[in-house]
Design a protein around this motif. Sequence first.
Motif, PDB file in Angstrom:
ATOM      1  N   MET A  48       1.016  -0.698  -0.605  1.00 48.68           N
ATOM      2  CA  MET A  48      -0.235   0.030   0.021  1.00 48.68           C
ATOM      3  C   MET A  48       0.677   0.897   0.588  1.00 48.68           C
ATOM      4  SD  MET A  48      -3.286  -0.588  -0.439  1.00 48.68           S
ATOM      5  CE  MET A  48      -4.287  -1.502  -0.978  1.00 48.68           C
ATOM      6  N   SER A 101      -3.258  -3.970  11.767  1.00 47.53           N
ATOM      7  CA  SER A 101      -3.411  -3.715  10.352  1.00 47.53           C
ATOM      8  C   SER A 101      -4.681  -3.117  11.000  1.00 47.53           C
ATOM      9  CB  SER A 101      -4.021  -4.824  10.512  1.00 47.53           C
ATOM     10  OG  SER A 101      -4.465  -4.967   9.001  1.00 47.53           O
ATOM     11  N   CYS A 182      -9.381   3.841  -4.608  1.00 45.66           N
ATOM     12  CA  CYS A 182      -8.683   3.738  -3.501  1.00 45.66           C
ATOM     13  C   CYS A 182      -9.409   4.477  -1.479  1.00 45.66           C
ATOM     14  CB  CYS A 182      -7.660   5.251  -3.177  1.00 45.66           C
ATOM     15  SG  CYS A 182      -6.480   5.318  -4.323  1.00 45.66           S
ATOM     16  N   CYS A 185     -12.676   1.726  -1.878  1.00 47.89           N
ATOM     17  CA  CYS A 185     -12.079   1.167  -0.641  1.00 47.89           C
ATOM     18  C   CYS A 185     -11.479   1.101   0.975  1.00 47.89           C
ATOM     19  CB  CYS A 185     -10.565   0.241  -0.926  1.00 47.89           C
ATOM     20  SG  CYS A 185     -10.804  -1.791  -0.549  1.00 47.89           S
ATOM     21  N   HIS A 186     -11.412   2.448   0.869  1.00 47.00           N
ATOM     22  CA  HIS A 186     -10.387   2.820   1.885  1.00 47.00           C
ATOM     23  C   HIS A 186     -11.930   3.024   3.690  1.00 47.00           C
ATOM     24  CE1 HIS A 186      -5.910   3.626   1.173  1.00 47.00           C
ATOM     25  NE2 HIS A 186      -6.900   2.608   0.680  1.00 47.00           N
TER      26      HIS A 186
HETATM   27  C1  HEC Z   1      -9.308  -3.071  -2.318  1.00 47.19           C
HETATM   28  C2  HEC Z   1      -9.107  -2.373  -1.237  1.00 47.19           C
HETATM   29  C3  HEC Z   1      -8.208  -0.944  -1.131  1.00 47.19           C
HETATM   30  C4  HEC Z   1      -7.426  -0.375  -2.834  1.00 47.19           C
HETATM   31  C5  HEC Z   1      -8.468  -0.258  -3.988  1.00 47.19           C
HETATM   32  C6  HEC Z   1      -6.781   0.635  -1.778  1.00 47.19           C
HETATM   33  N1  HEC Z   1      -6.871   0.062  -1.318  1.00 47.19           N
HETATM   34 FE1  HEC Z   1      -4.908   1.330   0.008  1.00 47.19          FE
HETATM   35  N2  HEC Z   1      -5.260   0.069   2.623  1.00 47.19           N
HETATM   36  C7  HEC Z   1      -6.486  -1.155   1.865  1.00 47.19           C
HETATM   37  C8  HEC Z   1      -6.631  -1.577   3.412  1.00 47.19           C
HETATM   38  C9  HEC Z   1      -7.754  -2.294   3.306  1.00 47.19           C
HETATM   39  C10 HEC Z   1      -5.373  -1.037   4.029  1.00 47.19           C
HETATM   40  C11 HEC Z   1      -5.045  -1.283   5.426  1.00 47.19           C
HETATM   41  C12 HEC Z   1      -4.283  -2.413   5.955  1.00 47.19           C
HETATM   42  C13 HEC Z   1      -4.672  -3.558   6.631  1.00 47.19           C
HETATM   43  O1  HEC Z   1      -3.354  -2.275   7.749  1.00 47.19           O
HETATM   44  O2  HEC Z   1      -3.505  -4.702   6.738  1.00 47.19           O
HETATM   45  C14 HEC Z   1      -5.213  -0.434   3.407  1.00 47.19           C
HETATM   46  C15 HEC Z   1      -4.043   1.091   3.535  1.00 47.19           C
HETATM   47  C16 HEC Z   1      -3.322   1.977   2.425  1.00 47.19           C
HETATM   48  C17 HEC Z   1      -2.445   2.725   3.148  1.00 47.19           C
HETATM   49  C18 HEC Z   1      -1.786   2.695   5.137  1.00 47.19           C
HETATM   50  C19 HEC Z   1      -0.626   1.408   4.960  1.00 47.19           C
HETATM   51  C20 HEC Z   1       0.258   1.524   6.202  1.00 47.19           C
HETATM   52  O3  HEC Z   1       1.248   2.200   5.844  1.00 47.19           O
HETATM   53  O4  HEC Z   1      -0.497   0.669   6.928  1.00 47.19           O
HETATM   54  C21 HEC Z   1      -2.114   3.922   2.561  1.00 47.19           C
HETATM   55  C22 HEC Z   1      -0.970   4.451   2.238  1.00 47.19           C
HETATM   56  C23 HEC Z   1      -2.400   2.605   0.941  1.00 47.19           C
HETATM   57  N3  HEC Z   1      -3.437   1.910   1.719  1.00 47.19           N
HETATM   58  C24 HEC Z   1      -2.546   4.224  -0.010  1.00 47.19           C
HETATM   59  C25 HEC Z   1      -3.898   3.330  -1.209  1.00 47.19           C
HETATM   60  C26 HEC Z   1      -3.427   4.106  -2.081  1.00 47.19           C
HETATM   61  C27 HEC Z   1      -3.211   5.763  -2.597  1.00 47.19           C
HETATM   62  C28 HEC Z   1      -4.413   3.439  -3.335  1.00 47.19           C
HETATM   63  C29 HEC Z   1      -5.594   3.661  -4.693  1.00 47.19           C
HETATM   64  C30 HEC Z   1      -4.445   4.563  -5.511  1.00 47.19           C
HETATM   65  C31 HEC Z   1      -5.147   1.940  -2.261  1.00 47.19           C
HETATM   66  N4  HEC Z   1      -4.181   2.214  -1.109  1.00 47.19           N
HETATM   67  C32 HEC Z   1      -6.244   1.318  -2.930  1.00 47.19           C
HETATM   68  C33 HEC Z   1      -7.264  -1.036   1.147  1.00 47.19           C
HETATM   69  C34 HEC Z   1      -7.505  -0.735  -0.572  1.00 47.19           C
END
Ligand code: HEC
Length: 192
Positions: A48, A101, A182, A185-186
């Motif tokens: 991520m 997480s 993003c 989903c978040h």
């Molecule tokens: C299908 C779902 C999904 C998509 C699409 C997604 N994310 Fe995430 N993202 C997550 C989830 C769930 C977490 C938490 C993960 C964990 O802590 O285990 C996360 C965590 C993160 C984090 C924190 C990572 C860390 O340091 O712990 C960042 C930054 C992030 N996402 C950026 C993005 C960006 C920018 C995009 C798009 C370009 C994106 N994500 C697309 C589901 C998604």
Amino acid sequence: MTERSPRETRRPAGLVAALTSAIAVAVIGTAAIGTASEDVVAERQNDMKLIAASAKTMAEMFKSPGTYASAAFRQAAQSISTRADRRLADHFSKVTVSEGSKAAETIAGDPERFAALAKDLKTYADALAVAAESHPGEMTDDMRMKQGEAMGGGPLGTRLRDETQLSKMSAEHAFHLMLQTCTTCHARFRKE
Ligand code: HEC
């Protein structure tokens, strides 16, 4: 690793060496007993972070088109693409909620939607990689948001329905829709 004689460890240099190897053993030991779920959480969080860094690279080029470089733009898009879709979904399929997480239980409750958003992420990233390939020189106007392409987009939760639309939209519009993916989903699947 050889046993050190008591005489040897009494000398400062020997003590340092003994400490260093003790630390090495401790570090290796921790890695070995680290659970599989810790590994997958660290890996998906790292993915991520790399996804975010790549998105930032592209955002900066859209902001200052003079800094656009086709190869770097394409590499950023590909970096997101390889970390999206199945790889992303798989990272959350066995271990969802876990210590350290922010993944929410909702992932386990609706894995299809999670996977669909992960796939959308790849679809947009691939479209951006193609745009970079077809624009080896400058970021020409056709890469920029066109009149009539809404900035904000639809309501939260809107998914890509027609992939043929993607070939007609500007790279910048695809980029904004990718960022919405993003956010969507978040909002659903990540804890605050
Ligand atoms: C299908 C779902 C999904 C998509 C699409 C997604 N994310 Fe995430 N993202 C997550 C989830 C769930 C977490 C938490 C993960 C964990 O802590 O285990 C996360 C965590 C993160 C984090 C924190 C990572 C860390 O340091 O712990 C960042 C930054 C992030 N996402 C950026 C993005 C960006 C920018 C995009 C798009 C370009 C994106 N994500 C697309 C589901 C998604």
